[in-house]
Scaffold this motif. Structure first.
Motif, PDB file in Angstrom:
ATOM      1  N   UNK A 169       0.830  -1.209   0.000  1.00 43.66           N
ATOM      2  CA  UNK A 169       0.000   0.000   0.000  1.00 43.66           C
ATOM      3  C   UNK A 169       0.862   1.256   0.000  1.00 43.66           C
ATOM      4  N   UNK A 170       2.055   1.153   0.597  1.00 45.59           N
ATOM      5  CA  UNK A 170       2.937   2.318   0.709  1.00 45.59           C
ATOM      6  C   UNK A 170       4.054   2.302  -0.339  1.00 45.59           C
ATOM      7  N   UNK A 171       3.928   1.445  -1.338  1.00 47.19           N
ATOM      8  CA  UNK A 171       4.903   1.351  -2.439  1.00 47.19           C
ATOM      9  C   UNK A 171       6.318   1.102  -1.921  1.00 47.19           C
ATOM     10  N   UNK A 172       6.420   0.239  -0.925  1.00 47.10           N
ATOM     11  CA  UNK A 172       7.717  -0.057  -0.327  1.00 47.10           C
ATOM     12  C   UNK A 172       8.031  -1.546  -0.487  1.00 47.10           C
ATOM     13  N   UNK A 173       9.327  -1.875  -0.414  1.00 48.96           N
ATOM     14  CA  UNK A 173       9.746  -3.265  -0.512  1.00 48.96           C
ATOM     15  C   UNK A 173       9.291  -4.047   0.721  1.00 48.96           C
ATOM     16  N   UNK A 174       9.435  -3.420   1.889  1.00 43.82           N
ATOM     17  CA  UNK A 174       9.089  -4.059   3.162  1.00 43.82           C
ATOM     18  C   UNK A 174       8.510  -3.020   4.111  1.00 43.82           C
ATOM     19  N   UNK A 175       7.818  -3.526   5.119  1.00 46.45           N
ATOM     20  CA  UNK A 175       7.307  -2.610   6.149  1.00 46.45           C
ATOM     21  C   UNK A 175       7.302  -3.309   7.496  1.00 46.45           C
ATOM     22  N   UNK A 176       7.394  -2.508   8.534  1.00 52.32           N
ATOM     23  CA  UNK A 176       7.331  -2.981   9.912  1.00 52.32           C
ATOM     24  C   UNK A 176       6.206  -2.188  10.559  1.00 52.32           C
ATOM     25  N   UNK A 177       5.091  -2.873  10.862  1.00 53.45           N
ATOM     26  CA  UNK A 177       3.897  -2.204  11.391  1.00 53.45           C
ATOM     27  C   UNK A 177       3.661  -2.767  12.782  1.00 53.45           C
ATOM     28  N   UNK A 178       3.790  -1.963  13.807  1.00 59.39           N
ATOM     29  CA  UNK A 178       3.758  -2.504  15.159  1.00 59.39           C
ATOM     30  C   UNK A 178       3.013  -1.617  16.141  1.00 59.39           C
TER      31      UNK A 178
ATOM     32  N   UNK B  81       6.366   8.654  -0.517  1.00 58.75           N
ATOM     33  CA  UNK B  81       7.795   8.939  -0.685  1.00 58.75           C
ATOM     34  C   UNK B  81       8.600   7.732  -1.184  1.00 58.75           C
ATOM     35  N   UNK B  82       8.277   6.538  -0.676  1.00 58.95           N
ATOM     36  CA  UNK B  82       9.003   5.341  -1.117  1.00 58.95           C
ATOM     37  C   UNK B  82       8.667   4.983  -2.567  1.00 58.95           C
ATOM     38  N   UNK B  83       7.609   5.562  -3.105  1.00 61.54           N
ATOM     39  CA  UNK B  83       7.278   5.358  -4.519  1.00 61.54           C
ATOM     40  C   UNK B  83       8.019   6.326  -5.427  1.00 61.54           C
ATOM     41  N   UNK B  84       8.651   7.347  -4.839  1.00 59.52           N
ATOM     42  CA  UNK B  84       9.389   8.318  -5.664  1.00 59.52           C
ATOM     43  C   UNK B  84      10.861   8.379  -5.255  1.00 59.52           C
ATOM     44  N   UNK B  85      11.368   7.277  -4.710  1.00 62.06           N
ATOM     45  CA  UNK B  85      12.809   7.174  -4.521  1.00 62.06           C
ATOM     46  C   UNK B  85      13.338   7.187  -3.100  1.00 62.06           C
ATOM     47  N   UNK B  86      12.494   7.444  -2.093  1.00 66.15           N
ATOM     48  CA  UNK B  86      13.006   7.429  -0.715  1.00 66.15           C
ATOM     49  C   UNK B  86      13.384   6.004  -0.326  1.00 66.15           C
ATOM     50  N   UNK B  87      14.445   5.860   0.474  1.00 71.82           N
ATOM     51  CA  UNK B  87      14.886   4.533   0.923  1.00 71.82           C
ATOM     52  C   UNK B  87      14.070   4.035   2.102  1.00 71.82           C
ATOM     53  N   UNK B  88      13.648   4.970   2.953  1.00 71.35           N
ATOM     54  CA  UNK B  88      12.950   4.572   4.170  1.00 71.35           C
ATOM     55  C   UNK B  88      12.046   5.728   4.603  1.00 71.35           C
ATOM     56  N   UNK B  89      10.918   5.379   5.200  1.00 67.77           N
ATOM     57  CA  UNK B  89      10.050   6.423   5.755  1.00 67.77           C
ATOM     58  C   UNK B  89       9.355   5.867   6.988  1.00 67.77           C
ATOM     59  N   UNK B  90       8.821   6.769   7.787  1.00 70.67           N
ATOM     60  CA  UNK B  90       8.171   6.347   9.028  1.00 70.67           C
ATOM     61  C   UNK B  90       6.985   7.246   9.315  1.00 70.67           C
ATOM     62  N   UNK B  91       6.029   6.687  10.051  1.00 69.53           N
ATOM     63  CA  UNK B  91       4.851   7.474  10.405  1.00 69.53           C
ATOM     64  C   UNK B  91       4.081   6.839  11.547  1.00 69.53           C
TER      65      UNK B  91
ATOM     66  N   UNK C  66      14.241  -3.391   2.074  1.00 69.64           N
ATOM     67  CA  UNK C  66      14.206  -4.548   2.965  1.00 69.64           C
ATOM     68  C   UNK C  66      15.391  -4.579   3.936  1.00 69.64           C
ATOM     69  N   UNK C  67      16.599  -4.290   3.439  1.00 72.58           N
ATOM     70  CA  UNK C  67      17.766  -4.351   4.337  1.00 72.58           C
ATOM     71  C   UNK C  67      17.635  -3.342   5.476  1.00 72.58           C
ATOM     72  N   UNK C  68      17.081  -2.177   5.171  1.00 75.18           N
ATOM     73  CA  UNK C  68      16.941  -1.147   6.205  1.00 75.18           C
ATOM     74  C   UNK C  68      15.805  -1.482   7.169  1.00 75.18           C
ATOM     75  N   UNK C  69      14.716  -1.998   6.637  1.00 72.33           N
ATOM     76  CA  UNK C  69      13.590  -2.370   7.510  1.00 72.33           C
ATOM     77  C   UNK C  69      14.032  -3.491   8.457  1.00 72.33           C
ATOM     78  N   UNK C  70      14.842  -4.405   7.970  1.00 72.20           N
ATOM     79  CA  UNK C  70      15.384  -5.474   8.822  1.00 72.20           C
ATOM     80  C   UNK C  70      16.225  -4.883   9.958  1.00 72.20           C
ATOM     81  N   UNK C  71      17.066  -3.912   9.618  1.00 72.87           N
ATOM     82  CA  UNK C  71      17.890  -3.274  10.653  1.00 72.87           C
ATOM     83  C   UNK C  71      17.010  -2.542  11.673  1.00 72.87           C
TER      84      UNK C  71
END
Ligand SMILES: *Cc1c(COP(=O)(O)O)cnc(C)c1O
Length: 433
Positions: free
Chosen positions: A82-91, A230-240, A261-266
């Motif tokens: 939904x957020x045009x990202x490779x991975x997400x962490x929703x907690x 933002x992740x759909x237009x080139x951002x590596x990581x975002x948060x909200x 994915x590598x950053x979301x894992x970290x």
């Protein structure tokens, strides 16, 4: 005594006419574009559910370690799509937007690295995280991370504009940065919110200057306000935050981090610990609620944005300065209205509170809130405490006495509040005395 059959009191006629006139203008010039954006976002959201084959089995929690919780993993994947990202962490273990950003930064940075913020002073609550206000154990500064702040804007506050290309001071700082930090929404400042088009252009320029930099976006208030994230237009990581846009008014708490994915894992390691990462954590039977909130989010954001354009339109007609203006392209769900005096800010917030479903009988007063440096008056008669996708207002008591209005799960609420605000503040369109 009020009885169940009693009809509500008639609305004040003059204020109602002003609101109806504003709606006629907005329906022609502003809302069609917003509706098209919401439709695109909604389509992406529902396709995410379909692609991940969401079913009843995703709505139940696994207790204890929370290993093999199908709902948690599926929620991460649906949000990612939904957020045009490779991975997400929703907690729900992410307690706020500030915490999501802090975990995001801890996931990206190591001692000795430089964090460069290119959108000027960050949101107030980040100052203690960074270690630029106070000296808290655990701040990034205490962990040996260098922080540098420049501004891509020219001018200050309401006069700030975003030039076509990044100013020289920003260009000079970018090559040494490990993380380039961009705050999309204005938050409680008056500089413009970044549109997705601006963000895309900015990120392209950052890449040319430093291809290895991690572009990190504070996406609070921005989700589903435009066709791309933002992740759909080139951002590596975002948060909200989940008690803002992407929770759709249903998420009772929580935050998300999305991107590479590598950053979301970290980041998952930073939130829990290495070895556990994203694979553990009880979901409190909330996966269904978080998913349903995401499903509602594009529609709720549309309702809120319509309400904010109405507020802008009627206050502009009454002679007040607003940012954004009623017809501007929006990148968040915030409406700033310069009321010009502390009394009006307090009165405005008290009226917003009165037209809320919860604690409407309470009258908000200015107070100092942890994380904020000035006294703030806050109106939020919300179902979820502090939720700002719900109709709410905040006014830091500092010149130029601007009130920040946001949210509205249903357009009907800001509409009703505006009618009564215009009436109670005695405001009227100078053109129709
Ligand atoms: C709300 C917000 C935050 C922090 O969110 P909290 O959930 O209040 O901690 C950060 N940045 C911006 C721009 C925000 O609007």
């Amino acid at each position: 005594m009020t009885t169940a059959t009693e009809t509500p009191a008639a609305l004040p006629a003059k204020a109602l006419r002003l609101v109806e006139a504003a709606e006629a203008r907005l329906r022609r010039a502003v809302w069609p574009r917003m509706e098209a954006i919401a439709q695109t976002c909604f389509q992406r959201v529902i396709e995410a559910f379909q692609a991940e084959k969401i079913g009843e089995e995703h709505f139940y929690s696994v207790t204890g370690y929370g290993h093999d919780d199908l709902g948690r993993a599926a929620t991460d994947r649906v949000f990612a799509r939904a957020l045009q990202a490779e991975s997400a962490l929703v907690r729900t273990q992410i307690v706020s937007g500030t915490h999501a950003i802090a975990v995001g930064l801890r996931g990206c940075l190591e001692p000795g690295d430089t964090l460069l913020c290119i959108t000027g002073a960050p949101y107030d609550t980040l100052e203690e995280v960074l270690g630029i206000r106070g000296d808290q154990p655990g701040s990034l500064k205490r962990q040996g991370i260098h922080y540098q702040e420049v501004s891509a804007f020219e001018g200050e506050g309401e006069e700030a504009v975003l030039p076509e290309s990044l100013p020289q001071a920003v260009c000079l700082a970018i090559p040494a940065a490990k993380v380039v930090y961009i705050q999309r929404s204005r938050g409680y400042s008056l500089r413009p919110t970044l549109s997705i088009a601006n963000l895309r252009r900015m990120i392209e320029q950052i890449r040319l200057l430093n291809p290895k930099a991690i572009v990190f976006v504070d996406n609070c208030y921005g989700e589903f306000t435009d066709t791309d994230e933002p992740t759909g237009v080139g951002a590596d990581l975002m948060a909200g935050s989940l008690i803002k846009n992407p929770g759709g008014g249903l998420a009772p708490t929580g935050g998300y981090i999305a991107g590479r994915t590598d950053l979301v894992t970290a980041c998952a390691n930073a939130l829990t610990c290495p070895g556990v990462g994203a694979k553990g954590g009880y979901t409190f039977d909330l996966s269904r609620t978080l998913l349903q909130g995401l499903f509602m989010a594009p529609g709720a954001v549309l309702e809120a944005m319509k309400g904010m354009t109405l507020a802008a339109s009627v206050f502009e007609a009454a002679g007040y300065a607003t940012t954004p203006c009623a017809t501007d392209v929006r990148g968040d769900i915030i409406q700033a209205i310069r009321l010009g005096s502390a009394e009006k800010v307090v009165r405005f917030c008290q009226l917003v509170q009165r037209f809320s479903p919860v604690n409407a009988y309470v009258s908000p007063e200015p107070a100092v809130v942890p994380g904020y440096s000035d006294a703030v008056v806050m109106a939020g008669g919300t179902f979820i405490d502090g939720a700002t996708l719900e109709f709410s207002a905040d006014g830091p008591l500092r010149a130029p006495y601007t009130v920040f209005l946001q949210g509205g799960l249903t357009y009907l609420q800001p509409r009703l509040a505006m009618i009564h605000l215009l009436d109670a503040l005695g405001e009227h369109d100078p053109r129709t005395p």
